[in-house]
Scaffold this active site. Structure first.
Site, mmCIF file in Angstrom:
data_model
loop_
_atom_site.group_PDB
_atom_site.id
_atom_site.type_symbol
_atom_site.label_atom_id
_atom_site.label_comp_id
_atom_site.label_asym_id
_atom_site.label_seq_id
_atom_site.Cartn_x
_atom_site.Cartn_y
_atom_site.Cartn_z
ATOM 1 N N PRO A 68 0.834 -1.213 0.000
ATOM 2 C CA PRO A 68 0.000 0.000 0.000
ATOM 3 C C PRO A 68 0.867 1.261 0.000
ATOM 4 O O PRO A 68 1.756 1.403 0.825
ATOM 5 C CB PRO A 68 -0.798 -0.093 1.309
ATOM 6 C CG PRO A 68 -0.424 -1.365 1.957
ATOM 7 C CD PRO A 68 0.694 -2.008 1.197
ATOM 8 N N GLU A 69 0.624 2.120 -0.957
ATOM 9 C CA GLU A 69 1.297 3.411 -1.018
ATOM 10 C C GLU A 69 0.323 4.474 -0.516
ATOM 11 O O GLU A 69 -0.810 4.161 -0.161
ATOM 12 C CB GLU A 69 1.727 3.707 -2.463
ATOM 13 C CG GLU A 69 2.782 2.756 -3.005
ATOM 14 C CD GLU A 69 4.181 3.053 -2.458
ATOM 15 O OE1 GLU A 69 4.363 4.087 -1.792
ATOM 16 O OE2 GLU A 69 5.087 2.229 -2.694
#
Ligand SMILES: [Zn+2]
Length: 270
Positions: free
Chosen positions: A2-3
Site C-alpha cells: 500500500p502506497e
C-alpha cells in the site's frame, strides 16, 4: 505494497463507519505485529468514541479523547469493517468491536504493519521528523529547491526521503520524474527552481489521480470477501524497463538507484 493513495483510500473508506462510533472492545490475537502492541490499546481504547480518522504519511490515526490508535499497513496489511459474526481467517490479528455492531478487522499476512498508541496531546516519535504532506500547501517547488541546495544525492533518492516530503514511494517517484522530464540520476542540488516547481506539480497530480481512481474500490472495505483495495496503476515508467518510452518510443533505461529499482527515459528525462 500500500502506497499513500491506497492508505488515503482506506481512510476515506473507513471514516464513515468509524467516526462517531464507540469502541466496545479490542481483540488481539497475537501480542505483536512489526512491534509489540502497547497495553494502552486494550486498557485505554474500550469505551472511547472515535472522533476522527486521520492520515499522516502512510499512518492512519483513530483519534479519541484518551489518545490515538496509530496504524500502519506495512507490506500486506488491510483494514475492513465487517459484521461481528464474520468468521476469523488466517492473519486476522486484531478486531476493534464498534458500537454499530460491526468490527474493524486488521489482517496482515507478513506482519510488517503496526498498531501503536499515541497519548492525547503528544506526537508519536515515528511522526516527529516527517516532511510535509505532498497534497498540502506546504509542499511546493520552493520547498524542494530550498531543501535540495548543496545535495549531491540523486534527485530520486531525495524525493523519496520522508524528511523532505512524505508518501512518495518508488512508483510515484518514478512516475513524477518521468512526467517532469527530470533524470532520476541528476544530483538533487543541480535541479533548477523551475524544474522543481514542475516536479511538485507532477507529484500532486499523480497522487491525486491515483486517489480518485481508488475511490472505485471503496466497497471492498466493507465486503467480507473483497480483496484489499490496492489498485492497478496506469504507469509510464515504473516497472517498464526496456519497453518503449510512451513519449518518444526509445527503450526505457533501468538500474538501481539508492538500492531501488529505477526506470527512466534517457532521451526525455535530463
Ligand atoms: Zn522518451
Amino acid at each position: 505494497m500500500p502506497e499513500l493513495p491506497e492508505v488515503e483510500t482506506t481512510r476515506r473508506g473507513l471514516a464513515p463507519h468509524l467516526e462517531g462510533k464507540r469502541i466496545r472492545g479490542v481483540v488481539l490475537r497475537r501480542p505483536d505485529l512489526r512491534w509489540p502492541i502497547p497495553k494502552e490499546i486494550q486498557s485505554m481504547l474500550p469505551g472511547q468514541r472515535i472522533d476522527a480518522v486521520r492520515r499522516r504519511a502512510k499512518y492512519l490515526l483513530l483519534d479519541t479523547e484518551a489518545g490515538s490508535a496509530l496504524l500502519h499497513l506495512g507490506m500486506t496489511g488491510s483494514l475492513r469493517v465487517l459484521p461481528a459474526s464474520t468468521p476469523v481467517n488466517a492473519h486476522d490479528h486484531v478486531d476493534f468491536a464498534l458500537s454499530s455492531g460491526r468490527v474493524m478487522r486488521f489482517n496482515d499476512p507478513r506482519r510488517f504493519g503496526c498498531l501503536l498508541w499515541q497519548p492525547a496531546g503528544e506526537t508519536h516519535e515515528l511522526l516527529q521528523a516527517l516532511g510535509p504532506e505532498p497534497l498540502s500547501e506546504e509542499f511546493h517547488g520552493d520547498h524542494l529547491y530550498e531543501r535540495s541546495r548543496g545535495r549531491s544525492a540523486p534527485v530520486k533518492t531525495f524525493l523519496m526521503d520522508q524528511r523532505i516530503v512524505v508518501g512518495v514511494g518508488n512508483i510515484y517517484a518514478a512516475e513524477s520524474l518521468f512526467r517532469a522530464g527530470i533524470s532520476p540520476l541528476r544530483a538533487a542540488g543541480k535541479v533548477s527552481h523551475e524544474r522543481y516547481a514542475a516536479l511538485a506539480d507532477a507529484v500532486k497530480a499523480i497522487l491525486a489521480h491515483a486517489i480518485t481512481r481508488g475511490g472505485t474500490t471503496l466497497r471492498d472495505f466493507i465486503s467480507p470477501d473483497g480483496a484489499p483495495g490496492y489498485f492497478e496503476q496506469e504507469l509510464s515508467a515504473y516497472g517498464r524497463g526496456g519497453l518503449p518510452c510512451p513519449n518518444c518510443g526509445r527503450p526505457l533505461k533501468y538500474r538501481d538507484i539508492g538500492q531501488r529499482a529505477s526506470v527512466w527515459c534517457g532521451h526525455c528525462q535530463r
